[in-house]
Design a protein around this motif. Structure first.
Motif, PDB file in Angstrom:
ATOM      1  N   TYR A 145       0.807  -1.227   0.000  1.00 24.84           N
ATOM      2  CA  TYR A 145       0.000   0.000   0.000  1.00 24.84           C
ATOM      3  C   TYR A 145       0.840   1.278   0.000  1.00 24.84           C
ATOM      4  O   TYR A 145       0.458   2.271   0.613  1.00 24.84           O
ATOM      5  CB  TYR A 145      -0.970  -0.001   1.193  1.00 24.84           C
ATOM      6  CG  TYR A 145      -1.945  -1.162   1.143  1.00 24.84           C
ATOM      7  CD1 TYR A 145      -3.000  -1.170   0.240  1.00 24.84           C
ATOM      8  CD2 TYR A 145      -1.776  -2.272   1.981  1.00 24.84           C
ATOM      9  CE1 TYR A 145      -3.885  -2.255   0.174  1.00 24.84           C
ATOM     10  CE2 TYR A 145      -2.655  -3.353   1.927  1.00 24.84           C
ATOM     11  CZ  TYR A 145      -3.705  -3.327   1.022  1.00 24.84           C
ATOM     12  OH  TYR A 145      -4.570  -4.386   0.963  1.00 24.84           O
ATOM     13  N   ALA A 146       1.978   1.252  -0.700  1.00 23.57           N
ATOM     14  CA  ALA A 146       2.819   2.451  -0.756  1.00 23.57           C
ATOM     15  C   ALA A 146       2.319   3.455  -1.796  1.00 23.57           C
ATOM     16  O   ALA A 146       2.745   4.600  -1.806  1.00 23.57           O
ATOM     17  CB  ALA A 146       4.267   2.064  -1.064  1.00 23.57           C
ATOM     18  N   GLY A 147       1.421   3.021  -2.670  1.00 20.73           N
ATOM     19  CA  GLY A 147       1.011   3.885  -3.794  1.00 20.73           C
ATOM     20  C   GLY A 147       2.082   3.832  -4.872  1.00 20.73           C
ATOM     21  O   GLY A 147       3.160   3.257  -4.673  1.00 20.73           O
ATOM     22  N   VAL A 148       1.793   4.442  -6.015  1.00 19.20           N
ATOM     23  CA  VAL A 148       2.723   4.369  -7.144  1.00 19.20           C
ATOM     24  C   VAL A 148       4.060   5.010  -6.764  1.00 19.20           C
ATOM     25  O   VAL A 148       4.098   6.113  -6.234  1.00 19.20           O
ATOM     26  CB  VAL A 148       2.135   5.099  -8.378  1.00 19.20           C
ATOM     27  CG1 VAL A 148       3.132   5.079  -9.538  1.00 19.20           C
ATOM     28  CG2 VAL A 148       0.820   4.449  -8.793  1.00 19.20           C
ATOM     29  N   GLU A 149       5.136   4.298  -7.046  1.00 20.65           N
ATOM     30  CA  GLU A 149       6.483   4.845  -6.802  1.00 20.65           C
ATOM     31  C   GLU A 149       7.096   5.158  -8.164  1.00 20.65           C
ATOM     32  O   GLU A 149       7.300   4.258  -8.978  1.00 20.65           O
ATOM     33  CB  GLU A 149       7.324   3.825  -6.031  1.00 20.65           C
ATOM     34  CG  GLU A 149       8.616   4.410  -5.470  1.00 20.65           C
ATOM     35  CD  GLU A 149       9.426   3.369  -4.707  1.00 20.65           C
ATOM     36  OE1 GLU A 149       9.636   3.548  -3.500  1.00 20.65           O
ATOM     37  OE2 GLU A 149       9.849   2.367  -5.326  1.00 20.65           O
ATOM     38  N   VAL A 150       7.365   6.442  -8.402  1.00 17.91           N
ATOM     39  CA  VAL A 150       7.852   6.871  -9.716  1.00 17.91           C
ATOM     40  C   VAL A 150       9.386   6.966  -9.747  1.00 17.91           C
ATOM     41  O   VAL A 150      10.029   6.534 -10.694  1.00 17.91           O
ATOM     42  CB  VAL A 150       7.227   8.231 -10.118  1.00 17.91           C
ATOM     43  CG1 VAL A 150       7.774   8.705 -11.461  1.00 17.91           C
ATOM     44  CG2 VAL A 150       5.705   8.122 -10.159  1.00 17.91           C
ATOM     45  N   GLY A 151       9.961   7.529  -8.713  1.00 17.53           N
ATOM     46  CA  GLY A 151      11.421   7.661  -8.662  1.00 17.53           C
ATOM     47  C   GLY A 151      12.064   6.291  -8.814  1.00 17.53           C
ATOM     48  O   GLY A 151      11.586   5.319  -8.221  1.00 17.53           O
ATOM     49  N   VAL A 152      13.118   6.226  -9.627  1.00 11.12           N
ATOM     50  CA  VAL A 152      13.769   4.926  -9.843  1.00 11.12           C
ATOM     51  C   VAL A 152      14.344   4.391  -8.523  1.00 11.12           C
ATOM     52  O   VAL A 152      14.286   3.196  -8.246  1.00 11.12           O
ATOM     53  CB  VAL A 152      14.841   5.041 -10.963  1.00 11.12           C
ATOM     54  CG1 VAL A 152      15.790   3.862 -10.924  1.00 11.12           C
ATOM     55  CG2 VAL A 152      14.143   5.119 -12.324  1.00 11.12           C
TER      56      VAL A 152
END
Ligand code: F6R
Length: 363
Positions: A145-152
């Protein structure tokens, strides 16, 4: 949308108190009971755990090894997926095979899961993307449940992985009679206080930015930690190298005198991660060996630890006090922010570091 931040990584670091709270609320009832989906895992039927992952998720597994072994008294083996899959290790029948992956698509981790299918008593995955291959193919899958992670560079996924893993550890310890109701309730209440403690850590941003500015001139950096701080040292070194391109290595503090101390001189900053815990004095004595060789130490500890040991160090970063079990989650914050600010100071592409992909679907 970076939500007012300069980079997705900064946004995702700042989101951690909120998403950790989210993860907790999905698994812990108001009454403090830990509920796993689909009947969960019967930890009384398991004799050992094999954990497999890559990169930052692998370091989350290394932390979980300390937790499972110390708190739930279950022997744990941890391996990187690319080694595990080709080693083809024997998997005794009473093994719980546990896979950790943010994307749920990492090729080597998926192959390791397929190898364990039919051999392990149960396959379990801790993932961020619920529709992913690893989630679908494991017997039981626990979203973080972290939500979308965009940073590589993985940040909030790491702390949410640790949050779900500590819940599994507590569940296992309780089920196996290693922890009574009162102790479990204490741990749950400490976990509930964690988001606000992380907020306090995030308020040290400026101190970390200043330390990072000094770090940005370095060619090599060492990270030291003991016990469950050792995987955090590894995570700090990985974050720093991947986004700032500074060569960084982590060592278990006790290994220092077995080789790496030869590298130490006034040009090598050494970051020591040492909450005031049972291993503090040991780590500090390793730190003093570094200072005796003119190494420049950045000491990350709590007020008590800094009061005892910060004499003569180059920089200090003060973390709030937290329950001993939870130090790995809290100390992820300085690991992330030191790397972030170092990269910003160097002007590198924080969210899209060279040569790296967010999801490694080829081996
Ligand atoms: C480091 C990082 C990588 C990933 C690794 C595993 O910041 O993001 O090391 O942790 O590639 O990826 P997942 O978790 O998607 O299997």
């Amino acid at each position: 949308d970076k939500g007012g931040h300069k980079h997705f990584m900064a946004k995702e670091i700042a989101e951690q108190p909120g998403v950790i709270g989210q993860a907790l609320s999905h698994y812990v009832t108001d009454a403090g009971e830990i509920i796993l989906p689909d009947g969960g895992v019967d930890f009384t039927k398991i004799d050992r755990i094999t954990m497999v992952a890559c990169g930052t998720a692998f370091y989350a597994c290394l932390v979980a090894k300390y937790w499972f072994e110390q708190v739930a008294r279950i022997p744990v083996e941890v391996d990187v997926a690319s080694e595990f899959r080709y080693r083809e290790p024997p998997i005794p029948a009473n093994t719980l095979a546990l896979f950790v992956s943010q994307s749920g698509e990492t090729a080597d981790t998926l192959a390791a899961l397929r190898y364990c299918d039919g051999k392990a008593q149960r396959t379990l995955s801790v993932i961020n993307v619920p529709e992913s291959s690893i989630a679908r193919e494991s017997d039981l899958s626990l979203p973080i449940y972290a939500g979308v992670e965009v940073g590589v560079a993985s940040t909030k996924a790491f702390t949410c992985q640790l949050t779900v893993l500590i819940l599994l550890v507590l569940k296992a310890a309780h089920a196996r009679g290693e922890m009574d109701d009162a102790k479990l309730a204490d741990h749950i209440s400490a976990l509930r206080g964690l988001p606000s403690i992380i907020n306090t850590a995030l308020e040290q941003n400026e101190t970390m930015r200043e330390a990072a500015f000094k770090l940005s001139a370095a060619r090599d950096v060492l990270f030291l930690g003991r016990g469950k701080m050792y995987p955090l040292a590894l995570e700090g070194a990985l974050k720093l190298k991947e986004i700032s391109y500074i060569h960084a290595e982590a060592y278990a503090s006790g290994e220092l005198k077995h080789g790496p101390i030869a590298l130490v001189d006034e040009d090598v900053p050494v970051i020591v991660m040492a909450p005031r815990d049972a291993l503090f004095d040991k780590t500090v004595s390793n730190m003093q060996e570094v200072m005796a060789r003119n190494g420049k130490v950045i000491l990350i500890s709590d007020a008590e630890g800094l009061a005892e040991a910060s004499n003569g160090v180059w920089s200090t970063i003060e973390m709030p006090k937290v329950a001993d079990l939870l130090t790995p989650i809290l100390y992820a914050i300085p690991a992330q922010l030191l790397a972030y600010h170092t990269a910003v100071a160097k002007g590198t592409d924080v969210d899209q570091p060279r040569n790296l992909a967010k999801s490694v679907t080829v081996e």
